[in-house]
Write an enzyme that holds these catalytic residues in place. Structure first.
Site, short mmCIF file in Angstrom:
data_model
loop_
_atom_site.label_atom_id
_atom_site.label_comp_id
_atom_site.label_asym_id
_atom_site.label_seq_id
_atom_site.Cartn_x
_atom_site.Cartn_y
_atom_site.Cartn_z
N LYS A 206 -11.30 -2.89 18.74
CA LYS A 206 -9.89 -3.17 19.05
C LYS A 206 -9.56 -2.84 20.50
O LYS A 206 -8.40 -2.93 20.90
CB LYS A 206 -8.99 -2.37 18.10
CG LYS A 206 -9.14 -2.77 16.64
CD LYS A 206 -8.33 -1.88 15.71
CE LYS A 206 -8.76 -2.07 14.26
NZ LYS A 206 -7.80 -2.78 13.44
N PRO B 202 -3.63 -11.18 10.74
CA PRO B 202 -4.05 -10.91 12.13
C PRO B 202 -4.15 -9.41 12.36
O PRO B 202 -3.46 -8.62 11.70
CB PRO B 202 -2.90 -11.51 12.95
CG PRO B 202 -1.74 -11.58 12.03
CD PRO B 202 -2.29 -11.74 10.64
N ASP B 203 -5.02 -9.00 13.29
CA ASP B 203 -5.15 -7.59 13.66
C ASP B 203 -4.18 -7.33 14.82
O ASP B 203 -4.39 -7.81 15.94
CB ASP B 203 -6.60 -7.30 14.07
CG ASP B 203 -6.82 -5.81 14.25
OD1 ASP B 203 -5.95 -5.14 14.85
OD2 ASP B 203 -7.86 -5.30 13.79
N ILE B 204 -3.12 -6.59 14.54
CA ILE B 204 -2.06 -6.39 15.52
C ILE B 204 -2.56 -5.57 16.72
O ILE B 204 -2.32 -5.91 17.87
CB ILE B 204 -0.83 -5.71 14.86
CG1 ILE B 204 -0.36 -6.58 13.68
CG2 ILE B 204 0.29 -5.51 15.87
CD1 ILE B 204 0.69 -5.94 12.80
N ASN C 106 0.84 -1.20 0.00
CA ASN C 106 0.00 0.00 0.00
C ASN C 106 0.88 1.24 0.00
O ASN C 106 2.10 1.15 0.04
CB ASN C 106 -0.98 -0.02 1.18
CG ASN C 106 -0.25 -0.05 2.50
OD1 ASN C 106 0.46 0.89 2.85
ND2 ASN C 106 -0.39 -1.16 3.24
#
Ligand code: C5P
Length: 405
Positions: A344, A307-309, A212
């Protein structure tokens, strides 16, 4: 122009090293950043470079003489010693280090160094044997013990033909060290900050990836502001276009998987965690071992979620740890940001609008809101990333205060 340097009075002490000509570049960069540069050249420095060069660059008289008329407050040494925000000695010769360590005051620069309470930053530059000499090393140790600061020297080929430590460190590194010293706010002293920054590159095959446009500018600005406030900073950095501050510990990673591993290995030691990386949401399930060959057919890649850090960090965080995330959105910014804050389990989310002239990825400005649980979003309007990071750390410091840690 940067707010860290704006209107700051910096005495640039130039001493007799072959690297003295590089001080012109330092003077120029400091002036560009908005600092008031007071150039002071020793007699030996004037053998290498002319005072006129510094006068032209800074628009101010270059100080060369202790016996200048006392009535001139522009250059009278006690007046300058009092009003300076920083003394930057670049290049610093073995001689000025020895004089400063012994308190010798036999010219304008050495005399003024004795009279100032401003922070002093030395950027040594000399022959490698002179630098390694026990006398020079003892002088450096004495100055460090008295609270002076050092940046460099770099290593490499020296003007004398030898190789080793002794090169004047590069100008951006000197500017960064000066920027850190110019901050009076040290409210994060003793705190450890862990930041994820930059993009991630998810391999398709050995030569291609999904990535990105993250420049890493936000992570860099956050790291610098944390350093300015006295924190110890570690950055887990994916690929980025801008370098990270030298004073930060940098763990370079490429993929989201590598980023989460490095983050989880270090986050327990951190007081503050900031997820500023633009992590790819998906990776290629089975990257090819060999380069894909074009054969005219469509190519289907199966993507699986990364994975969502930020969520993984929040799931194991200690109650006193502060976790911060970013939400960059093109539309419905506040609603999405609020949802991310909750999902989160973050303490703070910085919501910024993406798209438009000033808010694109890689821009120096942001259109942002700060959102904390249970409070209305705080709108910051269009501000520079430098100002935004100041506001983010003000908010973090206030969260830390409420937790009495
Ligand atoms: O879920 P989304 O990517 O929109 O959320 C953005 C925030 O979450 C940022 O703070 C980003 O650094 C973090 N994030 C993360 N791990 C991911 C995706 C996003 O830490 N896999």
């Amino acid at each position: 122009m940067s707010i860290a340097f704006a209107d700051k009075q910096i005495v640039l002490g130039v001493t007799g090293s072959i690297a003295a000509y590089k001080a012109c570049e330092i003077a120029s960069r400091l002036t560009e950043e908005g600092a008031v540069v007071i150039p002071a050249l020793t007699r030996a420095a004037r053998e290498f470079v002319a005072p006129l060069s510094f006068e032209a660059i800074t628009g101010r008289p270059a100080i060369t003489d202790i016996f200048a008329p006392i009535a001139n407050p522009e250059i009278e040494h006690i007046a300058v010693a009092r009003r300076a925000h920083l003394f930057l000695i670049a290049p610093a010769s073995a001689n000025i280090l020895a004089k400063a360590a012994c308190g010798i005051a036999d010219d304008w620069l050495s005399t003024t160094l004795l009279a100032t309470h401003a922070p002093v930053l030395f950027a040594p530059a000399m022959n490698a044997a002179m630098y390694a000499h026990p006398a020079t090393q003892a002088n450096i140790a004495t100055l460090l013990a008295r609270g002076a600061h050092f940046v460099g020297p770099g290593e490499g080929r020296l003007a004398c033909g030898e190789t080793g430590p002794g090169r004047l460190i590069e100008t951006p590194v000197i500017l960064e060290a000066a920027c850190i010293l110019l901050s009076g706010k040290k409210d994060l002293a003793g705190r450890r900050v862990l930041i994820t920054s930059g993009a991630t590159h998810e391999p398709i095959d050995p030569v291609r990836f999904i990535g990105n446009r993250s420049s890493g500018k936000m992570g860099r600005a956050l790291a610098l502001e944390a350093l300015r406030r006295g924190a110890e900073v570690t950055v887990v950095s994916g690929p980025a276009r801008v370098p990270l501050p030298h004073a930060a510990k940098v763990l370079s990673v490429r993929t989201a998987q590598e980023m989460i591993e490095a983050t989880l290995a270090h986050v327990d030691a951190a007081d503050i965690f900031i997820a500023a990386a633009a992590v790819a949401d998906y990776r290629v399930e089975h990257p090819a071992d060999e380069k894909h060959k074009r054969n005219g057919d469509a190519l289907n890649l199966t993507l699986c979620p990364n994975p969502d850090i930020a969520a993984a960090v929040s799931a194991r965080k200690r109650p006193e740890q502060v976790t911060v995330g970013f939400a960059a959105e093109t539309h419905d910014l506040l609603a999405y940001a609020q949802r991310k804050l909750e999902k989160k389990k973050l303490d703070l989310i910085v919501a910024n609008q993406v798209g438009g002239e000033n808010c694109a990825f890689g821009a120096d400005t942001a259109w942002a809101w700060l959102i904390t649980p249970g409070a209305p979003p705080e709108q910051l309007h269009l501000i520079t990333k430098e100002e935004l990071t100041e506001r983010v750390f003000d908010k973090i410091a206030s969260i830390l205060r409420t937790r009495n840690t």
